[in-house]
Design an enzyme around this catalytic site. Structure first.
Site, PDB file in Angstrom:
ATOM      1  N   ARG A 162       0.845  -1.206   0.000  1.00  0.00           N
ATOM      2  CA  ARG A 162       0.000   0.000   0.000  1.00  0.00           C
ATOM      3  C   ARG A 162       0.870   1.241   0.000  1.00  0.00           C
ATOM      4  O   ARG A 162       1.813   1.348   0.786  1.00  0.00           O
ATOM      5  CB  ARG A 162      -0.884   0.003   1.249  1.00  0.00           C
ATOM      6  CG  ARG A 162      -1.726   1.258   1.385  1.00  0.00           C
ATOM      7  CD  ARG A 162      -2.528   1.258   2.652  1.00  0.00           C
ATOM      8  NE  ARG A 162      -3.650   0.324   2.555  1.00  0.00           N
ATOM      9  CZ  ARG A 162      -4.568   0.182   3.513  1.00  0.00           C
ATOM     10  NH1 ARG A 162      -4.468   0.865   4.617  1.00  0.00           N
ATOM     11  NH2 ARG A 162      -5.551  -0.668   3.375  1.00  0.00           N
ATOM     12  N   ASP A 193      -1.710  -1.832  11.380  1.00  0.00           N
ATOM     13  CA  ASP A 193      -1.202  -0.512  11.070  1.00  0.00           C
ATOM     14  C   ASP A 193      -2.007   0.071   9.920  1.00  0.00           C
ATOM     15  O   ASP A 193      -2.243  -0.596   8.921  1.00  0.00           O
ATOM     16  CB  ASP A 193       0.287  -0.619  10.676  1.00  0.00           C
ATOM     17  CG  ASP A 193       0.848   0.695  10.244  1.00  0.00           C
ATOM     18  OD1 ASP A 193       1.571   0.727   9.234  1.00  0.00           O
ATOM     19  OD2 ASP A 193       0.562   1.697  10.916  1.00  0.00           O
TER      20      ASP A 193
END
Lengths: 277, 141
Positions: free
Chosen positions: A62, A209
Protein backbone atom coordinates in the site's frame (compact mmCIF):
# COMPACT_ATOMS: atom_id res chain seq x y z
CA UNK A 1 17.97 30.43 -26.23
CA UNK A 2 17.45 32.54 -23.12
CA UNK A 3 20.62 34.27 -22.00
CA UNK A 4 21.59 34.53 -18.40
CA UNK A 5 24.57 36.29 -16.90
CA UNK A 6 26.29 33.75 -14.71
CA UNK A 7 29.82 33.82 -13.46
CA UNK A 8 30.14 30.07 -13.21
CA UNK A 9 29.02 27.20 -15.44
CA UNK A 10 25.90 25.45 -14.12
CA UNK A 11 26.36 22.31 -12.02
CA UNK A 12 24.14 19.27 -12.16
CA UNK A 13 22.38 17.71 -9.20
CA UNK A 14 19.93 19.21 -6.73
CA UNK A 15 18.93 22.84 -7.22
CA UNK A 16 18.03 24.88 -4.14
CA UNK A 17 16.62 27.85 -6.04
CA UNK A 18 13.04 27.48 -4.91
CA UNK A 19 13.66 26.77 -1.22
CA UNK A 20 13.13 30.35 -0.08
CA UNK A 21 10.03 30.70 -2.21
CA UNK A 22 8.65 27.45 -0.78
CA UNK A 23 9.31 28.59 2.78
CA UNK A 24 7.41 31.84 2.10
CA UNK A 25 4.56 29.91 0.46
CA UNK A 26 4.26 27.57 3.40
CA UNK A 27 3.85 30.51 5.74
CA UNK A 28 1.28 32.19 3.48
CA UNK A 29 -0.75 29.04 2.84
CA UNK A 30 -1.34 28.40 6.53
CA UNK A 31 -2.85 31.87 6.85
CA UNK A 32 -5.31 31.21 4.03
CA UNK A 33 -6.33 27.82 5.39
CA UNK A 34 -5.38 25.25 2.74
CA UNK A 35 -2.29 23.06 2.75
CA UNK A 36 0.57 22.25 0.42
CA UNK A 37 0.45 18.88 -1.39
CA UNK A 38 2.03 16.05 0.59
CA UNK A 39 4.59 13.67 -0.82
CA UNK A 40 3.44 10.12 -1.49
CA UNK A 41 4.79 7.87 1.25
CA UNK A 42 4.87 4.13 1.59
CA UNK A 43 3.64 3.95 5.21
CA UNK A 44 4.74 0.44 5.21
CA UNK A 45 5.66 -2.84 6.70
CA UNK A 46 8.85 -4.34 5.28
CA UNK A 47 10.93 -7.06 6.83
CA UNK A 48 13.60 -9.60 6.13
CA UNK A 49 14.89 -12.80 7.68
CA UNK A 50 18.03 -14.90 7.14
CA UNK A 51 17.36 -18.64 6.94
CA UNK A 52 19.55 -21.67 6.32
CA UNK A 53 20.33 -21.19 2.62
CA UNK A 54 19.52 -17.52 2.02
CA UNK A 55 17.33 -14.54 2.73
CA UNK A 56 13.56 -13.95 2.61
CA UNK A 57 12.35 -10.36 2.09
CA UNK A 58 8.73 -9.37 2.54
CA UNK A 59 6.67 -6.23 2.00
CA UNK A 60 3.07 -5.05 1.91
CA UNK A 61 1.74 -3.19 -1.14
CA UNK A 62 0.00 0.00 0.00
CA UNK A 63 1.21 3.52 -0.86
CA UNK A 64 -0.45 6.43 0.97
CA UNK A 65 -0.70 10.13 0.20
CA UNK A 66 -1.69 11.74 3.48
CA UNK A 67 -4.88 9.98 4.53
CA UNK A 68 -5.67 8.53 1.10
CA UNK A 69 -4.41 5.28 -0.38
CA UNK A 70 -2.56 6.30 -3.53
CA UNK A 71 -1.63 2.85 -4.83
CA UNK A 72 -3.33 -0.37 -3.75
CA UNK A 73 -0.75 -2.65 -5.32
CA UNK A 74 2.63 -0.98 -5.48
CA UNK A 75 5.83 -2.93 -5.62
CA UNK A 76 8.18 -2.20 -2.73
CA UNK A 77 10.81 -4.86 -3.34
CA UNK A 78 13.31 -3.29 -5.74
CA UNK A 79 15.95 -5.00 -7.84
CA UNK A 80 19.53 -4.06 -7.07
CA UNK A 81 21.46 -6.86 -8.74
CA UNK A 82 20.70 -10.49 -9.69
CA UNK A 83 21.59 -11.63 -6.18
CA UNK A 84 20.57 -8.58 -4.16
CA UNK A 85 17.10 -7.10 -3.59
CA UNK A 86 16.03 -4.15 -1.46
CA UNK A 87 12.71 -3.25 0.21
CA UNK A 88 11.98 0.45 0.63
CA UNK A 89 9.91 2.42 3.15
CA UNK A 90 9.51 6.19 3.45
CA UNK A 91 8.98 8.60 0.59
CA UNK A 92 8.15 6.47 -2.45
CA UNK A 93 10.10 8.53 -4.98
CA UNK A 94 13.18 8.63 -2.77
CA UNK A 95 13.32 4.85 -2.32
CA UNK A 96 12.71 4.28 -6.02
CA UNK A 97 15.39 6.67 -7.25
CA UNK A 98 17.95 5.70 -4.62
CA UNK A 99 17.65 2.01 -5.36
CA UNK A 100 17.85 2.62 -9.09
CA UNK A 101 20.99 4.74 -8.74
CA UNK A 102 22.67 2.17 -6.52
CA UNK A 103 21.65 -0.60 -8.89
CA UNK A 104 23.29 1.23 -11.81
CA UNK A 105 26.40 1.95 -9.79
CA UNK A 106 26.68 -1.69 -8.71
CA UNK A 107 26.35 -2.81 -12.30
CA UNK A 108 29.18 -0.49 -13.38
CA UNK A 109 31.26 -1.61 -10.43
CA UNK A 110 30.61 -5.27 -11.29
CA UNK A 111 31.71 -4.67 -14.87
CA UNK A 112 34.86 -3.06 -13.56
CA UNK A 113 35.73 -5.81 -11.05
CA UNK A 114 34.38 -8.73 -13.09
CA UNK A 115 32.75 -10.33 -10.03
CA UNK A 116 29.27 -10.76 -8.65
CA UNK A 117 28.59 -7.76 -6.38
CA UNK A 118 28.55 -8.21 -2.62
CA UNK A 119 25.77 -7.09 -0.32
CA UNK A 120 28.29 -5.17 1.79
CA UNK A 121 29.19 -3.07 -1.27
CA UNK A 122 25.58 -2.11 -1.85
CA UNK A 123 25.22 -1.32 1.85
CA UNK A 124 28.28 0.93 1.86
CA UNK A 125 27.18 2.79 -1.26
CA UNK A 126 23.68 3.36 0.15
CA UNK A 127 24.84 4.57 3.54
CA UNK A 128 27.37 6.98 2.07
CA UNK A 129 24.78 8.49 -0.24
CA UNK A 130 22.12 8.81 2.48
CA UNK A 131 24.59 10.36 4.93
CA UNK A 132 25.67 12.88 2.33
CA UNK A 133 22.11 14.20 2.18
CA UNK A 134 21.71 14.22 5.99
CA UNK A 135 18.35 12.45 6.09
CA UNK A 136 16.59 14.79 3.63
CA UNK A 137 16.24 11.77 1.33
CA UNK A 138 13.55 9.86 3.24
CA UNK A 139 14.43 6.29 2.35
CA UNK A 140 14.43 3.53 4.99
CA UNK A 141 15.62 0.32 3.37
CA UNK A 142 15.94 -3.38 4.09
CA UNK A 143 18.74 -4.78 1.94
CA UNK A 144 19.21 -8.53 1.54
CA UNK A 145 21.11 -10.84 -0.72
CA UNK A 146 23.39 -13.84 -1.12
CA UNK A 147 26.97 -13.46 -2.28
CA UNK A 148 30.23 -15.42 -2.09
CA UNK A 149 30.30 -15.05 1.70
CA UNK A 150 26.79 -16.35 2.30
CA UNK A 151 23.44 -14.66 3.00
CA UNK A 152 23.41 -11.11 4.43
CA UNK A 153 20.68 -8.79 5.66
CA UNK A 154 21.04 -5.08 6.43
CA UNK A 155 18.66 -2.36 7.55
CA UNK A 156 19.49 1.18 6.44
CA UNK A 157 17.98 4.29 8.06
CA UNK A 158 17.37 7.61 6.24
CA UNK A 159 20.22 9.39 8.02
CA UNK A 160 22.74 6.78 6.96
CA UNK A 161 23.16 4.35 9.86
CA UNK A 162 23.01 0.63 9.11
CA UNK A 163 22.55 -2.56 11.09
CA UNK A 164 23.54 -6.07 10.09
CA UNK A 165 21.14 -8.50 11.74
CA UNK A 166 19.51 -11.90 11.20
CA UNK A 167 16.01 -10.36 11.15
CA UNK A 168 14.95 -6.73 10.56
CA UNK A 169 11.74 -4.76 10.11
CA UNK A 170 11.18 -1.18 8.92
CA UNK A 171 8.29 1.17 8.27
CA UNK A 172 5.25 2.26 10.24
CA UNK A 173 4.18 -1.37 10.80
CA UNK A 174 7.64 -2.41 11.95
CA UNK A 175 6.67 -2.85 15.59
CA UNK A 176 3.86 -5.26 14.75
CA UNK A 177 6.14 -7.27 12.47
CA UNK A 178 9.00 -7.25 14.97
CA UNK A 179 6.67 -8.64 17.64
CA UNK A 180 6.02 -11.68 15.42
CA UNK A 181 9.73 -12.10 14.71
CA UNK A 182 10.74 -11.85 18.34
CA UNK A 183 8.23 -14.54 19.21
CA UNK A 184 8.94 -17.10 16.51
CA UNK A 185 12.40 -16.54 15.01
CA UNK A 186 14.84 -19.42 15.24
CA UNK A 187 18.30 -19.48 13.61
CA UNK A 188 18.79 -21.79 10.59
CA UNK A 189 15.13 -22.23 9.62
CA UNK A 190 13.98 -24.08 6.53
CA UNK A 191 12.71 -22.14 3.51
CA UNK A 192 9.01 -22.91 4.05
CA UNK A 193 9.14 -21.98 7.73
CA UNK A 194 10.95 -18.74 6.91
CA UNK A 195 8.35 -17.84 4.25
CA UNK A 196 5.53 -18.52 6.68
CA UNK A 197 7.21 -16.39 9.36
CA UNK A 198 7.68 -13.43 7.00
CA UNK A 199 4.13 -13.76 5.72
CA UNK A 200 2.78 -13.69 9.26
CA UNK A 201 4.94 -10.71 10.20
CA UNK A 202 3.73 -8.66 7.21
CA UNK A 203 0.15 -9.73 7.92
CA UNK A 204 0.54 -8.44 11.49
CA UNK A 205 1.68 -5.11 10.06
CA UNK A 206 -1.17 -5.02 7.54
CA UNK A 207 -3.91 -5.71 10.07
CA UNK A 208 -2.58 -3.55 12.88
CA UNK A 209 -1.20 -0.51 11.07
CA UNK A 210 -3.22 1.95 8.99
CA UNK A 211 -0.33 2.78 6.72
CA UNK A 212 0.10 -0.81 5.49
CA UNK A 213 -2.38 -2.91 3.58
CA UNK A 214 -3.41 -4.91 0.55
CA UNK A 215 -1.23 -7.85 -0.48
CA UNK A 216 1.96 -9.47 0.75
CA UNK A 217 4.94 -9.71 -1.61
CA UNK A 218 7.78 -12.08 -0.92
CA UNK A 219 11.24 -12.41 -2.38
CA UNK A 220 13.29 -15.54 -1.59
CA UNK A 221 16.99 -15.21 -2.48
CA UNK A 222 19.23 -18.25 -2.38
CA UNK A 223 22.57 -19.00 -3.99
CA UNK A 224 21.94 -18.87 -7.71
CA UNK A 225 18.14 -18.53 -7.52
CA UNK A 226 15.69 -15.71 -6.82
CA UNK A 227 11.95 -16.27 -6.30
CA UNK A 228 10.04 -13.02 -6.67
CA UNK A 229 6.54 -13.96 -5.53
CA UNK A 230 4.14 -11.13 -6.20
CA UNK A 231 1.55 -11.49 -4.71
CA UNK A 232 2.30 -14.23 -2.27
CA UNK A 233 -0.91 -13.70 -0.34
CA UNK A 234 -3.89 -11.46 -0.85
CA UNK A 235 -4.62 -10.56 2.75
CA UNK A 236 -7.13 -7.83 1.94
CA UNK A 237 -9.46 -8.86 -0.84
CA UNK A 238 -11.94 -6.31 -2.12
CA UNK A 239 -15.42 -7.80 -1.66
CA UNK A 240 -17.70 -8.75 -4.56
CA UNK A 241 -20.85 -6.66 -4.92
CA UNK A 242 -23.89 -8.70 -3.93
CA UNK A 243 -26.52 -6.35 -5.42
CA UNK A 244 -26.87 -4.77 -8.85
CA UNK A 245 -28.48 -1.38 -9.58
CA UNK A 246 -29.01 -2.08 -13.28
CA UNK A 247 -32.59 -2.84 -14.31
CA UNK A 248 -33.45 -5.49 -16.90
CA UNK A 249 -34.84 -4.27 -20.22
CA UNK A 250 -38.65 -4.00 -20.14
CA UNK A 251 -38.94 -3.21 -16.39
CA UNK A 252 -40.61 0.13 -17.05
CA UNK A 253 -43.91 -0.14 -18.90
CA UNK A 254 -44.34 2.07 -22.01
CA UNK A 255 -47.59 4.13 -21.90
CA UNK A 256 -47.49 6.27 -25.10
CA UNK A 257 -45.16 6.62 -28.07
CA UNK A 258 -44.83 9.69 -30.33
CA UNK A 259 -42.50 9.69 -33.39
CA UNK A 260 -41.45 13.08 -34.95
CA UNK A 261 -39.28 12.84 -38.12
CA UNK A 262 -36.72 15.67 -38.56
CA UNK A 263 -36.58 17.04 -42.14
CA UNK A 264 -32.94 17.88 -42.90
CA UNK A 265 -31.77 19.34 -46.20
CA UNK A 266 -28.55 18.04 -47.76
CA UNK A 267 -26.55 21.22 -48.50
CA UNK A 268 -23.04 20.15 -49.47
CA UNK A 269 -21.24 16.83 -49.85
CA UNK A 270 -17.43 16.59 -50.05
CA UNK A 271 -15.06 13.66 -49.88
CA UNK A 272 -11.60 14.01 -48.34
CA UNK A 273 -9.26 11.10 -48.95
CA UNK A 274 -7.02 10.00 -46.06
CA UNK A 275 -3.36 9.38 -46.72
CA UNK A 276 -3.26 5.76 -45.57
CA UNK A 277 -0.03 4.87 -47.36
CA UNK B 1 28.97 15.82 8.93
CA UNK B 2 30.92 18.94 9.66
CA UNK B 3 29.70 19.96 13.10
CA UNK B 4 31.88 22.99 13.25
CA UNK B 5 29.21 25.37 12.14
CA UNK B 6 28.55 27.67 9.28
CA UNK B 7 31.56 29.92 9.52
CA UNK B 8 34.12 27.27 8.81
CA UNK B 9 32.10 26.11 5.83
CA UNK B 10 31.89 29.62 4.44
CA UNK B 11 35.62 30.16 4.57
CA UNK B 12 37.58 29.07 1.50
CA UNK B 13 34.56 27.91 -0.39
CA UNK B 14 32.40 28.96 -3.28
CA UNK B 15 30.11 31.81 -2.09
CA UNK B 16 26.37 31.36 -2.25
CA UNK B 17 25.78 34.68 -3.98
CA UNK B 18 28.31 37.19 -5.22
CA UNK B 19 28.67 40.45 -3.33
CA UNK B 20 28.21 42.41 -6.52
CA UNK B 21 24.61 41.97 -7.67
CA UNK B 22 24.17 40.70 -11.20
CA UNK B 23 22.49 42.86 -13.76
CA UNK B 24 23.34 46.08 -15.51
CA UNK B 25 25.08 48.91 -13.68
CA UNK B 26 25.36 46.83 -10.50
CA UNK B 27 21.63 47.13 -9.75
CA UNK B 28 19.80 43.96 -8.78
CA UNK B 29 17.96 42.45 -11.72
CA UNK B 30 14.54 41.87 -10.12
CA UNK B 31 13.09 40.06 -13.09
CA UNK B 32 15.76 37.38 -13.22
CA UNK B 33 16.85 36.93 -9.63
CA UNK B 34 13.92 38.02 -7.51
CA UNK B 35 13.77 40.53 -4.67
CA UNK B 36 16.87 41.49 -2.73
CA UNK B 37 17.47 41.11 0.93
CA UNK B 38 20.68 41.00 2.92
CA UNK B 39 19.56 37.76 4.58
CA UNK B 40 19.26 36.09 1.18
CA UNK B 41 22.85 36.89 0.35
CA UNK B 42 24.39 35.78 3.61
CA UNK B 43 22.57 32.64 4.69
CA UNK B 44 21.92 29.62 2.47
CA UNK B 45 18.30 28.79 1.73
CA UNK B 46 18.65 25.13 2.64
CA UNK B 47 20.93 23.41 5.15
CA UNK B 48 22.35 21.21 2.41
CA UNK B 49 23.09 24.02 -0.04
CA UNK B 50 26.57 24.87 1.20
CA UNK B 51 27.65 21.31 1.74
CA UNK B 52 26.43 20.30 -1.71
CA UNK B 53 28.13 23.22 -3.44
CA UNK B 54 31.44 22.29 -1.92
CA UNK B 55 31.01 18.54 -1.98
CA UNK B 56 33.40 17.87 -4.84
CA UNK B 57 36.05 20.17 -3.38
CA UNK B 58 35.78 18.56 0.04
CA UNK B 59 35.97 15.06 -1.40
CA UNK B 60 39.10 15.97 -3.32
CA UNK B 61 40.70 17.53 -0.24
CA UNK B 62 39.94 14.44 1.80
CA UNK B 63 41.28 12.09 -0.86
CA UNK B 64 44.46 14.08 -1.31
CA UNK B 65 45.18 14.25 2.39
CA UNK B 66 44.58 10.49 2.75
CA UNK B 67 46.91 9.84 -0.19
CA UNK B 68 49.53 12.09 1.35
CA UNK B 69 49.36 10.21 4.63
CA UNK B 70 49.60 6.82 2.97
CA UNK B 71 52.00 7.31 0.08
CA UNK B 72 53.84 10.51 0.82
CA UNK B 73 53.77 13.98 -0.70
CA UNK B 74 54.57 12.94 -4.27
CA UNK B 75 51.24 11.16 -4.87
CA UNK B 76 48.84 14.10 -4.40
CA UNK B 77 51.35 16.43 -6.02
CA UNK B 78 51.44 14.41 -9.23
CA UNK B 79 47.66 14.02 -9.25
CA UNK B 80 47.09 17.72 -8.74
CA UNK B 81 49.42 18.45 -11.62
CA UNK B 82 47.32 16.20 -13.82
CA UNK B 83 44.14 17.90 -12.63
CA UNK B 84 45.58 21.27 -13.48
CA UNK B 85 46.55 20.09 -16.93
CA UNK B 86 43.11 18.61 -17.57
CA UNK B 87 41.39 21.78 -16.37
CA UNK B 88 43.44 23.95 -18.71
CA UNK B 89 42.38 22.30 -21.95
CA UNK B 90 38.74 23.22 -21.59
CA UNK B 91 36.41 25.04 -23.91
CA UNK B 92 35.33 28.65 -23.40
CA UNK B 93 33.26 29.06 -20.24
CA UNK B 94 29.84 29.45 -21.86
CA UNK B 95 30.20 26.36 -24.08
CA UNK B 96 29.15 23.00 -22.61
CA UNK B 97 32.00 20.63 -21.89
CA UNK B 98 31.89 16.92 -21.30
CA UNK B 99 34.75 17.11 -18.77
CA UNK B 100 35.99 13.73 -19.94
CA UNK B 101 39.58 14.11 -18.73
CA UNK B 102 38.56 15.40 -15.30
CA UNK B 103 35.98 12.65 -14.92
CA UNK B 104 38.48 9.96 -15.77
CA UNK B 105 41.01 11.32 -13.29
CA UNK B 106 38.46 11.53 -10.51
CA UNK B 107 36.95 8.15 -11.29
CA UNK B 108 33.47 9.62 -11.66
CA UNK B 109 33.15 8.19 -15.18
CA UNK B 110 32.36 4.86 -13.51
CA UNK B 111 29.59 6.03 -11.22
CA UNK B 112 26.19 7.66 -11.55
CA UNK B 113 24.93 10.21 -9.06
CA UNK B 114 22.21 12.81 -8.80
CA UNK B 115 24.37 15.30 -10.72
CA UNK B 116 24.02 13.11 -13.81
CA UNK B 117 20.26 12.68 -13.59
CA UNK B 118 18.90 15.93 -12.20
CA UNK B 119 19.64 19.32 -13.74
CA UNK B 120 21.96 17.93 -16.41
CA UNK B 121 23.99 20.98 -17.55
CA UNK B 122 24.05 19.56 -21.09
CA UNK B 123 20.28 19.99 -21.25
CA UNK B 124 20.10 23.37 -19.58
CA UNK B 125 17.75 25.81 -21.32
CA UNK B 126 19.77 28.83 -20.27
CA UNK B 127 22.95 29.94 -21.91
CA UNK B 128 25.59 32.10 -20.35
CA UNK B 129 26.26 35.41 -22.02
CA UNK B 130 29.54 34.83 -23.91
CA UNK B 131 31.18 38.22 -23.37
CA UNK B 132 30.42 38.44 -19.66
CA UNK B 133 31.55 34.93 -18.93
CA UNK B 134 34.83 35.21 -20.80
CA UNK B 135 35.59 38.53 -19.13
CA UNK B 136 34.82 37.03 -15.72
CA UNK B 137 37.10 34.10 -16.42
CA UNK B 138 39.94 36.35 -17.54
CA UNK B 139 39.46 38.54 -14.51
CA UNK B 140 38.64 41.64 -16.49
CA UNK B 141 35.19 42.03 -14.98
Amino acid sequence: MAMLTVSRPPLGGFSFENCKRNAVLEGEVNKVGCSLPAARKTGTTICGVVFKDGVVLGADTRATEGMVVADKNCSKIHYISPNIYCCGAGTAADTEMTTQIISSNLELHGLSTGRLPRVATANRMLKQMLFRYQGYIGAALVLGGVDCNGPHLYSIYPHGSTDKLPYVTMGSGSLAAMAVFEDRYKPDMEEEAAKRLVRDAIAAGIFNDLGSGSNIDLCVITKGKVDYIRPHDEANKKGIRTGDYKYKGGTTGVLTKVVTPLDLELVDESVQTMDTS
Amino acid sequence: MNTRGLRSQLKDSIPVAGLCPQGQYGVQDTLRSGFTSAKNELLPSHPLELSEKNFQLNQDKMNFSTLRNIQGLHAPLKLQMEYRAARQIQRLPFLPSSNLALDTLRGSDESIGFEDILNDPAQSEMMGEPHMMVEYKLGLL
